[in-house]
Design a protein around this motif. Structure first.
Motif, mmCIF file in Angstrom:
data_model
loop_
_atom_site.group_PDB
_atom_site.id
_atom_site.type_symbol
_atom_site.label_atom_id
_atom_site.label_comp_id
_atom_site.label_asym_id
_atom_site.label_seq_id
_atom_site.Cartn_x
_atom_site.Cartn_y
_atom_site.Cartn_z
ATOM 1 N N ARG A 21 43.468 31.243 39.686
ATOM 2 C CA ARG A 21 43.783 30.878 38.532
ATOM 3 C C ARG A 21 45.007 29.945 38.346
ATOM 4 N N LEU A 22 45.917 30.388 38.971
ATOM 5 C CA LEU A 22 47.362 29.631 38.914
ATOM 6 C C LEU A 22 47.019 28.111 39.343
ATOM 7 N N GLU A 23 46.167 28.091 40.582
ATOM 8 C CA GLU A 23 45.892 26.735 41.091
ATOM 9 C C GLU A 23 45.344 25.918 39.959
ATOM 10 N N VAL A 24 44.250 26.225 39.368
ATOM 11 C CA VAL A 24 43.783 25.386 38.318
ATOM 12 C C VAL A 24 44.457 25.225 37.270
ATOM 13 N N ILE A 25 45.311 26.083 36.794
ATOM 14 C CA ILE A 25 46.213 25.685 35.421
ATOM 15 C C ILE A 25 47.154 24.747 36.048
ATOM 16 N N GLY A 26 47.473 24.599 37.117
ATOM 17 C CA GLY A 26 48.507 23.652 37.749
ATOM 18 C C GLY A 26 47.871 22.475 38.169
ATOM 19 N N ASP A 27 46.963 22.242 38.309
ATOM 20 C CA ASP A 27 46.302 21.130 38.604
ATOM 21 C C ASP A 27 46.235 19.984 37.669
ATOM 22 N N GLU A 28 47.479 19.214 37.700
ATOM 23 C CA GLU A 28 47.960 18.261 36.728
ATOM 24 C C GLU A 28 46.892 17.057 36.580
ATOM 25 N N ALA A 29 46.608 16.624 38.170
ATOM 26 C CA ALA A 29 45.611 15.608 38.291
ATOM 27 C C ALA A 29 44.320 15.655 37.635
#
Length: 87
Positions: A21-29
């Motif tokens: 979940r954190l990875e998805v939220i932090g995926d700016e690209a």
């Protein structure tokens, strides 16, 4: 399982879901290139967390249950990691 608590496999699954979940939220690209896809991925992982929560509700320790019910996912992640380390 009658006693309250999660085994290491369950804790690892929860940790993986919360970290994803954190990875998805932090995926700016992804947010910049395809915000609808990012939202879709966030929805999928959030639903998986809900399924985990409901499927393990009987054995969830009260503190973790509270974190999941109030969507305090960072606190839930910290709790799960600490519990896994304490083994």
């Amino acid at each position: 399982m009658n006693q309250r608590g999660l085994n290491s496999d369950q804790l690892n699954t929860l940790i993986e879901l919360l970290e994803r979940r954190l990875e998805v939220i932090g995926d700016e690209a992804l947010r910049d290139s395809d915000p609808d896809e990012q939202l879709s991925q966030l929805k999928q992982v959030s639903e998986a967390i809900t399924v985990f929560h409901k499927g393990n509700e009987e054995v969830l320790p009260n503190r973790l249950k509270h974190f999941l019910e109030s969507c305090s996912f960072a606190k839930a992640l910290d709790w799960a990691k600490e519990s896994l380390e304490q083994g």
